[in-house]
Design an enzyme around this catalytic site. Structure first.
Site, mmCIF file in Angstrom:
data_model
loop_
_atom_site.group_PDB
_atom_site.id
_atom_site.type_symbol
_atom_site.label_atom_id
_atom_site.label_comp_id
_atom_site.label_asym_id
_atom_site.label_seq_id
_atom_site.Cartn_x
_atom_site.Cartn_y
_atom_site.Cartn_z
ATOM 1 N N GLU A 3 33.493 -10.639 58.043
ATOM 2 C CA GLU A 3 33.475 -9.595 57.012
ATOM 3 C C GLU A 3 32.292 -8.657 57.243
ATOM 4 O O GLU A 3 32.413 -7.430 57.121
ATOM 5 C CB GLU A 3 33.400 -10.244 55.629
ATOM 6 C CG GLU A 3 33.348 -9.255 54.475
ATOM 7 C CD GLU A 3 31.926 -8.955 54.032
ATOM 8 O OE1 GLU A 3 31.643 -7.806 53.639
ATOM 9 O OE2 GLU A 3 31.106 -9.868 54.092
ATOM 10 N N ASP A 24 33.016 -4.736 58.137
ATOM 11 C CA ASP A 24 32.484 -3.689 57.276
ATOM 12 C C ASP A 24 31.854 -2.582 58.113
ATOM 13 O O ASP A 24 32.055 -1.389 57.847
ATOM 14 C CB ASP A 24 31.458 -4.296 56.319
ATOM 15 C CG ASP A 24 30.778 -3.251 55.454
ATOM 16 O OD1 ASP A 24 31.475 -2.553 54.705
ATOM 17 O OD2 ASP A 24 29.542 -3.129 55.532
ATOM 18 N N GLU A 84 38.193 -6.697 55.458
ATOM 19 C CA GLU A 84 37.123 -6.351 56.393
ATOM 20 C C GLU A 84 36.997 -7.412 57.477
ATOM 21 O O GLU A 84 36.764 -7.088 58.650
ATOM 22 C CB GLU A 84 35.799 -6.189 55.644
ATOM 23 C CG GLU A 84 35.764 -4.969 54.735
ATOM 24 C CD GLU A 84 34.522 -4.911 53.872
ATOM 25 O OE1 GLU A 84 34.178 -3.808 53.404
ATOM 26 O OE2 GLU A 84 33.881 -5.960 53.655
ATOM 27 N N ASP A 102 36.904 -8.338 51.010
ATOM 28 C CA ASP A 102 36.138 -9.022 52.049
ATOM 29 C C ASP A 102 37.049 -9.513 53.170
ATOM 30 O O ASP A 102 36.715 -9.404 54.364
ATOM 31 C CB ASP A 102 35.380 -10.214 51.455
ATOM 32 C CG ASP A 102 34.179 -9.791 50.618
ATOM 33 O OD1 ASP A 102 33.798 -8.610 50.684
ATOM 34 O OD2 ASP A 102 33.629 -10.647 49.908
#
Length: 232
Positions: free
Chosen positions: A45, A49, A121, A118
């Protein structure tokens, strides 16, 4: 790795085939299944991101050759925020494919915005590791297509716009006051009033204070537009 029907469906919706399905499994594994770095999706994650931010920023720059940072930044924030990632996750039916504890699942974990965002990502991070930047870039362009088409509208920030109006008209900054809070403790509704020095005010109500403030600010901006008397 034996995939469930939900996980196979997710891969079809993503339009990607993993060479290393281990990346895919980890990207789907919620921290409720274990805290070690190799058994949940927190590290992926973190990576995803950054990958998403890079790809989105690159596209915004390419699509807006003359735009300044102040125009692009709100759009970037809107496109990479957790809520947008969760919306994309819902479209590809990510929730049912998640690997999480029974207690987390029974408490609605497969529909929680933070968990879905989350995990989305994390999947991008997994695709980046498995197939490289070009592969994940193409997938982001497809999955975020609707978000890109509405980003101008969604990135508009009424609170910032109202503050800029007040400053331009040599007024004090808008004041936000919680007028009322109703509903059960676990799902309250906030009623927020925003007012200007010229005496004009409006209210907004929502399940979050922040959104209630935005609604109140948007309503006051509309009132100012409809009533030139309120202007300096």
């Amino acid at each position: 790795m034996k995939l469930t029907s939900h996980q196979k469906n997710l891969l079809d919706n993503l339009g990607y085939v993993f060479r290393n399905e281990g990346f895919f499994k980890v990207s789907l594994t919620h921290s409720s299944m274990g805290k070690t770095k190799d058994t949940n999706n927190q590290r992926l994650e973190f990576l995803g991101d950054r990958v998403l931010g890079l790809v989105i920023a690159e596209k915004l720059l390419n699509d807006n050759k003359e735009a300044k940072e102040g125009y692009l930044a709100p759009q970037l924030n809107s496109l990479v925020k957790k809520e947008t990632c969760a919306e994309v996750a819902s479209k590809v039916n990510l929730g049912p494919a998640l690997i999480m504890s029974r207690s987390e699942s029974s408490s609605g974990g497969r529909k929680k915005v933070a968990i879905l965002g989350d995990a989305m990502e994390a999947i991008l991070g997994a695709i980046y590791l498995d197939g490289g930047l070009e592969k994940v870039r193409k997938i982001i362009y497809v999955l975020w297509k609707d978000a890109f088409s509405s980003v101008i509208e969604k990135s508009f920030d009424p609170k910032s716009a109202l503050q800029e109006w007040a400053q331009a008209n040599e007024m004090c900054l808008p004041k936000y006051i919680e007028k009322n809070r109703s509903g059960p403790a676990h799902a309250p509704t906030f009623c927020i009033e925003v007012s200007l020095k010229n005496g004009m005010s409006t209210v907004g109500a929502s399940s979050s204070k922040r959104n209630a403030e935005q609604l109140a600010a948007a309503a006051l901006l509309k009132l100012l537009e409809e009533n030139p008397v309120g202007r300096k």
